[in-house]
Scaffold this motif. Structure first.
Motif, short mmCIF file in Angstrom:
data_model
loop_
_atom_site.label_atom_id
_atom_site.label_comp_id
_atom_site.label_asym_id
_atom_site.label_seq_id
_atom_site.Cartn_x
_atom_site.Cartn_y
_atom_site.Cartn_z
N LEU A 1 42.18 95.49 52.64
CA LEU A 1 42.45 94.02 53.03
C LEU A 1 41.49 93.36 53.70
CD1 LEU A 1 46.35 94.44 54.10
CD2 LEU A 1 45.40 93.76 52.06
N ALA A 2 40.66 93.95 54.51
CA ALA A 2 39.24 93.59 55.17
C ALA A 2 38.42 92.82 54.42
CB ALA A 2 38.99 94.50 56.11
N VAL A 3 38.09 93.74 53.05
CA VAL A 3 37.36 92.96 52.16
C VAL A 3 38.11 91.88 51.59
CG1 VAL A 3 36.50 93.60 49.85
CG2 VAL A 3 36.45 95.29 51.45
N ILE A 4 39.27 91.69 51.09
CA ILE A 4 39.86 90.82 50.60
C ILE A 4 39.71 89.42 51.59
CG2 ILE A 4 42.58 89.57 50.46
CD1 ILE A 4 41.09 91.37 48.18
N VAL B 1 44.07 82.91 50.69
CA VAL B 1 43.94 83.89 51.40
C VAL B 1 44.19 83.90 53.02
CG1 VAL B 1 41.61 83.86 51.87
CG2 VAL B 1 42.65 85.89 51.85
N HIS B 2 43.88 82.45 53.67
CA HIS B 2 44.02 82.32 54.82
C HIS B 2 45.49 82.17 55.29
CE1 HIS B 2 44.36 78.14 54.07
NE2 HIS B 2 43.41 78.11 53.06
N GLU B 3 46.04 81.46 54.13
CA GLU B 3 47.73 81.16 54.36
C GLU B 3 48.45 82.48 54.45
OE1 GLU B 3 51.22 78.82 54.97
OE2 GLU B 3 48.95 78.28 55.29
N VAL B 4 48.25 83.29 53.58
CA VAL B 4 48.90 84.40 53.35
C VAL B 4 48.68 85.51 54.91
CG1 VAL B 4 49.26 86.70 51.98
CG2 VAL B 4 49.03 84.47 50.83
N PHE B 5 47.34 85.46 54.98
CA PHE B 5 46.90 86.40 56.20
C PHE B 5 47.61 85.73 57.61
CE2 PHE B 5 44.58 88.75 53.22
CZ PHE B 5 44.20 89.82 53.80
N ARG B 6 47.72 84.54 57.56
CA ARG B 6 48.07 83.93 58.91
C ARG B 6 49.50 84.05 58.97
NH1 ARG B 6 49.91 78.87 60.23
NH2 ARG B 6 50.00 78.20 57.98
N ARG C 1 43.52 95.43 64.40
CA ARG C 1 43.21 94.09 64.39
C ARG C 1 42.31 94.29 65.74
NH1 ARG C 1 47.42 89.42 63.73
NH2 ARG C 1 45.66 88.33 64.38
N ILE C 2 41.04 93.45 65.59
CA ILE C 2 40.09 93.50 66.72
C ILE C 2 40.39 92.57 67.77
CG2 ILE C 2 38.75 91.62 65.90
CD1 ILE C 2 36.31 93.07 66.75
N ASP C 3 41.37 91.63 67.65
CA ASP C 3 41.97 90.85 68.68
C ASP C 3 43.12 91.21 69.12
OD1 ASP C 3 43.39 90.44 66.28
OD2 ASP C 3 43.95 88.29 66.58
N LEU D 1 50.08 100.37 65.38
CA LEU D 1 50.24 100.34 64.01
C LEU D 1 51.69 100.94 63.33
CD1 LEU D 1 46.32 101.28 63.18
CD2 LEU D 1 47.60 99.04 63.53
N THR D 2 52.02 100.19 62.60
CA THR D 2 53.27 100.62 61.86
C THR D 2 53.09 100.89 60.27
OG1 THR D 2 53.89 98.58 61.20
CG2 THR D 2 54.57 99.47 63.37
N SER D 3 53.98 101.72 59.65
CA SER D 3 53.53 102.01 58.23
C SER D 3 55.03 101.53 57.46
CB SER D 3 53.32 103.68 57.96
OG SER D 3 54.71 104.31 58.49
#
Length: 539
Positions: free
Chosen positions: A428-431, A452-457, A473-475, A481-483
């Protein structure tokens, strides 16, 4: 010809297969509401695999668009149908056991799935849930021939397993050169025939190169070598001169005779020019045949007379120059063109940052590592500068540094040529880095898509939320983390209704009863989930 019957447990009857609406009138995708040109429009694509355990509904109504100059990401867990989508677009699904069942794939005004309903018939076996498939191999062969008009030149593919996509008995240069000749043959032949090895400025350029051989600067050596190629009016000769000079070390005296030998090979005799003219005419005939194929898929008709005329022309062309096919004669006539294709292949390998590209070009696939094979496959796909690039996990086998270079190469092709890219990946980071739009796939269906910015946001579907919650996430360095519990369902017996409901924390009774409609929840942001009540998206 019938194949052994296979059970169809999830189909109410074989009539459901036979009555599926497959062929509808092809219309041009045209621009989307935002004004972007749609290069490839996939509509309600269904691909099944007929196994002895049952029918695997690998794709069950997939629809999305790929726009010119944009990268569309396709993400999802392993087994969701991402690679099957890419293979279905280019009709590379192995048949049997798989078949593209229905839908439309519009490239321009051409429906790449035209005449699909006549390629196979399905009939039930009385008293059982089995179905007998009777294929029309003549029509399947015709469909494969039609797809040759778009494969490679218009729609190129970077395969996930390059070792399975390359022939082990041919060298890397032979396979890259064949691709170049197939898609850029006219330009290659014209440039080779226009070379001027005896031009007066060639000697001055060679002298300048000899002076650079004594210098330690590689950049100076390459620039002087490319100047030799400019003097010869053949760019690839400059590349050849560079490798000759680099191999000599600081021995300038050995460079001149080597370059002179290479120049002699560029002095084409009437025999060689006749061979090039024959090759050029054959390429023109093939291009005309490909144009006929595109017209067939656009207009929805068979042009058997046109095919016969072109086949007759090709046969007469080969008969008129049959002696070029004699083994010894062919090797001698083909040598200048083979050398030209070799150095063009070296240039392609340089473009994907392979070390010692001339040595790699002379080698064979089994001599290369997985990452190098992947880069060779990428070079092959990018060589024709296609309209659409289907990249199936293109950077999986590459280290981080090379991965960044390859992604930058694809980004450059997108901006320079306007290539539309379908990027299939788990990362997902590449996307987030390179994609303009993203489609989230689960169990053979698209559950969410949008910018992409809308789906990730603002991820809407619970599956999209679960995917994003499983990556760091770096922030938010302290975030746990969950699975997503469970795994992708068996597509022979998929869950009823929404296919994600067995794993969904928000599942409701209606989720088990019927598949949720696709609704619009924002600008070009759609989702298939009963949690949302936006307007139903138009097909």
């Amino acid at each position: 010809m019938a194949i052994p019957a296979v059970p169809v447990t999830e189909l109410s009857s074989a009539d459901e297969l036979q009555s599926t609406p497959i062929a509808v009138e092809a219309t041009s995708p045209g621009p989307d509401p935002e004004g972007h040109e749609v290069v490839l429009d996939i509509r309600d694509l269904k691909t099944y695999f007929f196994t002895y355990d049952g029918v695997v509904r690998a794709l069950d109504g997939v629809s999305f668009k790929i726009r010119r100059g944009e990268t569309t990401g396709l993400v999802g867990e392993t087994g969701c149908g991402k690679s099957v989508t890419a293979f279905s677009i280019t009709r590379l699904i192995p048949d049997p056991p798989g078949r593209v069942m229905s839908g439309q794939i519009l490239y321009g005004k051409a429906n790449l799935l035209w005449d699909l309903e006549h390629e196979a018939r399905y009939s039930p076996i009385r008293g059982t849930s089995r179905v007998k498939i009777k294929r029309s191999f003549r029509r399947i062969r015709a469909a494969t021939e039609r797809l040759s008009a778009v494969r490679g030149q218009a729609i190129a593919t970077i395969f996930q397993e390059p070792s399975q996509a390359m022939n082990p008995i041919f060298s890397v240069a032979d396979q890259l050169g064949e691709t170049v000749l197939l898609h850029e043959g006219l330009r290659v032949i014209d440039e080779l025939a226009a070379a001027t090895p005896d031009a007066p400025e060639v000697d001055a350029a060679i002298e300048s190169l000899l002076e650079a051989v004594r210098e330690p600067s590689s950049e100076l050596l390459r620039s002087r070598a490319m100047a030799v190629g400019d003097a010869v009016h053949l760019t690839t000769f400059g590349r050849q001169a560079y490798y000759i000079a680099r191999a000599s070390g600081s021995d300038a005296e050995s460079v001149r005779p080597a370059i002179q030998r290479a120049l002699r090979r560029l002095r084409l005799s009437g025999f060689h020019r006749g061979y090039l003219a024959s090759q050029r005419r054959q390429i023109e005939i093939r291009n005309e045949l490909h144009q006929t194929y595109l017209e067939e898929m656009t207009e929805g008709r068979l042009d058997r007379a046109g095919r016969r005329r072109q086949a007759r022309r090709a046969l007469l062309e080969r008969a008129a120059h049959f002696y070029y096919g004699i083994r010894g004669v062919h090797a001698r006539a083909h040598r200048p063109l083979k050398d030209e294709l070799f150095w063009r292949s070296v240039g392609l390998l340089e473009g994907v940052s392979i070390a010692n590209p001339a040595q790699v070009a002379r080698g064979y696939p089994h001599e290369l590592s997985g990452g190098m094979l992947q880069r060779v496959m990428i070079a092959m796909a990018l060589s024709a500068e296609p309209d659409v690039l289907l990249a199936d996990e293109p950077t999986t086998a590459l280290d981080v540094t090379i991965q960044a270079q390859i992604l930058e190469l694809m980004r450059d092709l997108k901006h320079r040529v306007g290539t539309a890219i379908l990027l299939i990946t788990h990362d997902l980071a590449v996307i987030a880095e390179v994609a303009d739009r993203v489609c989230v796939m689960y169990a053979g269906v698209i559950v969410e898509q949008g910018p992409v910015h809308e789906v990730f946001r603002r991820p809407l579907h619970p599956y999209s939320q679960g995917l994003l919650a499983s990556i760091p996430r770096i922030d938010q360095p302290t975030k746990e983390l969950t699975s997503i519990p469970g795994s992708v369902p068996d597509l022979i017996h998929p869950p009823s209704g929404c296919r994600f409901h067995p794993r969904c924390p928000y599942a409701m009774p209606i989720c088990k009863e019927a598949r949720p409609p696709v609704t619009v929840e924002g600008p070009e942001h759609t989702v298939a989930c009963y949690l949302y009540k936006g307007p139903v998206a138009s097909s």
